[in-house]
Design a protein around this motif. Structure first.
Motif, PDB file in Angstrom:
ATOM      1  N   ARG A  60       4.434  31.598 -28.682  1.00  0.00           N
ATOM      2  CA  ARG A  60       5.376  31.162 -27.853  1.00  0.00           C
ATOM      3  C   ARG A  60       6.157  29.816 -28.294  1.00  0.00           C
ATOM      4  O   ARG A  60       5.530  29.451 -28.975  1.00  0.00           O
ATOM      5  CB  ARG A  60       4.753  31.032 -26.090  1.00  0.00           C
ATOM      6  CG  ARG A  60       3.752  30.184 -26.344  1.00  0.00           C
ATOM      7  CD  ARG A  60       2.759  29.575 -25.324  1.00  0.00           C
ATOM      8  NE  ARG A  60       1.897  28.767 -25.506  1.00  0.00           N
ATOM      9  CZ  ARG A  60       1.347  28.192 -24.136  1.00  0.00           C
ATOM     10  NH1 ARG A  60       2.362  28.453 -22.829  1.00  0.00           N
ATOM     11  NH2 ARG A  60       0.247  27.370 -24.088  1.00  0.00           N
ATOM     12  N   ILE A  61       7.009  29.634 -27.879  1.00  0.00           N
ATOM     13  CA  ILE A  61       7.645  28.688 -28.231  1.00  0.00           C
ATOM     14  C   ILE A  61       8.070  27.974 -26.955  1.00  0.00           C
ATOM     15  O   ILE A  61       8.740  28.152 -25.902  1.00  0.00           O
ATOM     16  CB  ILE A  61       8.907  28.796 -29.233  1.00  0.00           C
ATOM     17  CG1 ILE A  61       9.031  28.708 -30.577  1.00  0.00           C
ATOM     18  CG2 ILE A  61      10.365  27.513 -29.300  1.00  0.00           C
ATOM     19  CD1 ILE A  61      10.053  29.977 -30.878  1.00  0.00           C
ATOM     20  N   ALA A 117      10.252  24.648 -25.916  1.00  0.00           N
ATOM     21  CA  ALA A 117      11.257  23.681 -26.624  1.00  0.00           C
ATOM     22  C   ALA A 117      11.133  22.353 -26.009  1.00  0.00           C
ATOM     23  O   ALA A 117      11.771  22.867 -23.905  1.00  0.00           O
ATOM     24  CB  ALA A 117      12.264  24.690 -26.500  1.00  0.00           C
ATOM     25  N   SER A 158      16.866  21.143 -25.634  1.00  0.00           N
ATOM     26  CA  SER A 158      16.207  22.129 -24.931  1.00  0.00           C
ATOM     27  C   SER A 158      16.910  22.222 -23.313  1.00  0.00           C
ATOM     28  O   SER A 158      16.322  23.633 -23.010  1.00  0.00           O
ATOM     29  CB  SER A 158      15.108  21.930 -24.458  1.00  0.00           C
ATOM     30  OG  SER A 158      14.843  20.705 -23.254  1.00  0.00           O
ATOM     31  N   LEU A 212      18.993  28.140 -26.591  1.00  0.00           N
ATOM     32  CA  LEU A 212      17.571  28.457 -26.329  1.00  0.00           C
ATOM     33  C   LEU A 212      16.968  29.899 -26.912  1.00  0.00           C
ATOM     34  O   LEU A 212      16.781  30.627 -27.959  1.00  0.00           O
ATOM     35  CB  LEU A 212      16.864  28.419 -24.544  1.00  0.00           C
ATOM     36  CG  LEU A 212      16.587  26.900 -25.055  1.00  0.00           C
ATOM     37  CD1 LEU A 212      16.243  26.663 -23.480  1.00  0.00           C
ATOM     38  CD2 LEU A 212      15.785  26.463 -25.592  1.00  0.00           C
ATOM     39  N   MET A 242      17.218  30.648 -30.936  1.00  0.00           N
ATOM     40  CA  MET A 242      15.856  30.241 -31.053  1.00  0.00           C
ATOM     41  C   MET A 242      15.000  31.756 -31.110  1.00  0.00           C
ATOM     42  O   MET A 242      14.106  31.354 -31.449  1.00  0.00           O
ATOM     43  CB  MET A 242      15.331  28.676 -30.405  1.00  0.00           C
ATOM     44  CG  MET A 242      13.633  28.582 -31.141  1.00  0.00           C
ATOM     45  SD  MET A 242      13.253  26.782 -29.939  1.00  0.00           S
ATOM     46  CE  MET A 242      14.424  26.088 -30.040  1.00  0.00           C
ATOM     47  N   ALA A 243      15.008  32.295 -29.792  1.00  0.00           N
ATOM     48  CA  ALA A 243      14.203  33.444 -29.414  1.00  0.00           C
ATOM     49  C   ALA A 243      14.461  34.300 -30.431  1.00  0.00           C
ATOM     50  O   ALA A 243      13.833  34.911 -30.680  1.00  0.00           O
ATOM     51  CB  ALA A 243      14.440  33.764 -27.940  1.00  0.00           C
ATOM     52  N   VAL A 281      10.800  31.530 -25.570  1.00  0.00           N
ATOM     53  CA  VAL A 281      10.669  30.154 -25.875  1.00  0.00           C
ATOM     54  C   VAL A 281      11.261  29.404 -23.649  1.00  0.00           C
ATOM     55  O   VAL A 281      11.978  30.507 -23.056  1.00  0.00           O
ATOM     56  CB  VAL A 281      12.911  29.926 -26.077  1.00  0.00           C
ATOM     57  CG1 VAL A 281      12.350  28.246 -25.769  1.00  0.00           C
ATOM     58  CG2 VAL A 281      12.442  30.488 -27.352  1.00  0.00           C
TER      59      VAL A 281
END
Length: 552
Positions: A443-444, A446, A451, A457, A460-461, A468
């Motif tokens: 998992r991330i 942020a 963010s 996001l 990013m995912a 995220v």
């Protein structure tokens, strides 16, 4: 399952940062019951700092803070809490976060002053002569380049220093700072009985004696053998003579540094049995505050600079980035990477190509396809750390299938927006993999100002191939310190190390819960692999740019 703490217990966490000292208190359900702050510039103006620091007007990169300001700030913060009727008598454990790499130099015989503090008199008066120098070098200082090169040469090169200590020699790290004091102020070095980090210094004030340096913060010194978690003889000898005696012992981050000193028990009515858990650095405490506790957890802070940290069992130290022991585990490691070009560089692209509007920026990001049609951008408004490249913007169109590319002057506006977001995230993914962090992560989490942008996001995912999340409370360092106080108390209560997940039984702490409204699902099938191919092309171009323009 219920919480493993006494019903009326409180846990107190501090964060001694560059500009302020904060406190956060949690109850037995890990709900925040109190918070307070001392701003150095406004609450302690008589030190005449600029945002908590002194900058040498003659140049040279020397930046320090007045040590006594930190002493006075602790007492003032506790006074502020007392005025809010905070119940010190319920506190069973305290811990703290200190700005990493700052160092404090205790004068010979100062341990006696610490041990005999009079609760009828303030800390400042009693410790005014306790330091061999009243100016503490901090993380912003960049005046030790020659010392860094000397240490690297003595140890066997920059990569050898990184493999041994977790980082190559950096100007802000404590080892080079100590060497500079030894070389330029030998009288100060000779008169020093103990060298503390900001973290162990604040813990020393609370226990009335010299607190050990914790292993996690100790890894930010270029002095500790990362694998052995002990002082490195070769690094010590390369830094200054007789140094090990001045550093004292190392201790795990979850260990007890001591009990609260009689000074604080009598002056503020702390419980006499209140434990002081080892303080650690600000980034390790932020990791705890974001509830990262397993390999595969990754945090990405999108701020003025972008910072990435995560947990791995198999780190691979390199010439960039940093490896520290995991602050919430008895084994494993925390990896951290730093990028200078974060939000300010994203803002520059927004201003140039999206009319200064984040809404337009997000619309462009949403309307352009994943992988941006092979358009790759390298955007450096500031001289970058990772990779080491000077100011400049470089744009390429690549064909992954034919392995061809060409450099171009400019993209259309929507492609520029996607190029900077994808480019920054592809760089983070690539360097995270090289450093031993598992990709895709579990998992991330942020954080940071950017963010809040759901469009960023989503990218990013897709790039990382995982969900995220964001957290509700931005102040993760003092909150992490309070959680570490609870964790250290639990380890001491059970007489052994226990996983920090035990602290979270009954649910995560207030302010750290992953927000379901901002959780972003993993990218579409195939996107992760396709981004991997584009990332490899990007890293090849980056390598050539570094050879052509970079500094080694």
């Amino acid at each position: 399952m219920g919480r493993p703490f006494p019903e009326d217990a409180l846990f107190l966490g501090f964060d001694s940062s560059t500009q302020s000292l904060k406190a956060t208190a949690l109850d037995s359900r890990l709900a925040i019951v109190a918070s307070e702050i001392v701003h150095f510039a406004s609450d302690l103006p008589h030190y005449k700092t600029s945002d908590g620091v002194y900058r040498d007007p003659s140049g040279g990169g020397r930046i320090v803070s007045p040590t006594l300001m930190w002493v006075e700030a602790l007492e003032l913060l506790l006074e502020k809490l007392r005025r809010e009727n905070f119940e010190f008598s319920r506190v069973v454990a305290v811990s703290g976060s200190g700005q990493q790499h700052g160092s404090v130099y205790w004068k010979k015989a100062s341990s006696a002053s610490l041990a005999s503090l009079d609760p009828q008199s303030g800390l400042l008066l009693q410790l005014s002569e306790a330091f061999s120098t009243k100016e503490s070098p901090i993380w912003m200082d960049s005046s030790t380049t020659s010392q860094c090169r000397e240490i690297e040469k003595a140890v066997g090169g920059a990569l050898e220093v990184s493999t041994l200590t977790g980082s190559r020699a950096y100007e802000r790290f404590t080892g080079p700072q100590i060497r500079k004091i030894f070389e330029t102020q030998q009288d100060v070095y000779d008169d020093t009985e103990r060298i503390s980090l900001v973290s162990s210094f604040m813990a020393s004030l609370l226990i009335g004696g010299y607190a050990p340096i914790d292993e996690t913060d100790g890894a930010g010194m270029n002095l500790m053998d990362l694998k052995e978690r002990a002082w490195s003889k070769i690094a010590l000898e390369a830094t200054a003579p007789g140094l090990e005696e001045k550093l004292g012992k190392l201790a795990p981050a979850h260990a007890v540094a001591g009990v609260i000193s009689p000074y604080f028990a009598e002056r503020f009515h702390f419980k006499k049995s209140c434990l002081v858990i080892q303080w650690s650095g600000d980034n390790p405490n932020s990791l705890a505050g974001l509830t990262l506790n397993s390999p595969g957890d990754l945090a990405i802070s999108l701020g003025t600079s972008d910072t990435i940290f995560g947990i791995t069992d198999h780190p691979q130290p390199r010439l960039e980035g940093h490896v520290f022991p995991n602050p919430v585990d008895s084994s494993g490691y925390m990896v951290m990477l730093c990028y200078k070009n974060g939000s300010l560089t994203r803002e520059d692209i927004r201003n140039q190509f999206a009319g200064g509007s984040w809404d337009v920026f997000s619309e462009y990001l949403e309307e352009t396809p994943a992988l941006n049609g092979g358009k790759l951008g390298f955007y450096y408004k500031e001289h970058e750390i990772l990779p080491p490249l000077p100011v400049g913007y470089h744009r390429y169109t690549v064909d992954v299938d034919s392995a061809t590319e060409r450099e171009v002057d400019r993209f259309d506006a929507p492609s520029e927006v996607r190029a900077i977001v994808e480019g920054q995230l592809l760089s983070i993914r690539a360097h995270s993999e090289r450093f031993g962090l598992p990709v895709p992560p579990r998992r991330i989490v942020a954080t940071g100002g950017a963010s809040a942008n759901r469009s960023i996001l989503r990218v990013m995912a897709a790039v990382f191939g995982c969900a995220v999340y964001t957290v509700q409370r931005p102040d993760s360092a003092s909150l992490g310190a309070a959680l570490r106080a609870a964790h250290g108390w639990l380890c001491e209560e059970e007489g052994r190390f226990v996983p920090i997940s035990r602290v979270y039984e009954g649910g995560g702490p207030e302010g750290t819960a992953l927000s379901p409204k901002l959780a972003v699902p993993a990218g579409e099938d195939g996107a992760f692999g396709a981004y991997g191919e584009l990332m490899r092309r990007r890293m090849e171009i980056e390598r050539r740019l570094v050879e052509k323009l970079g500094r080694q």
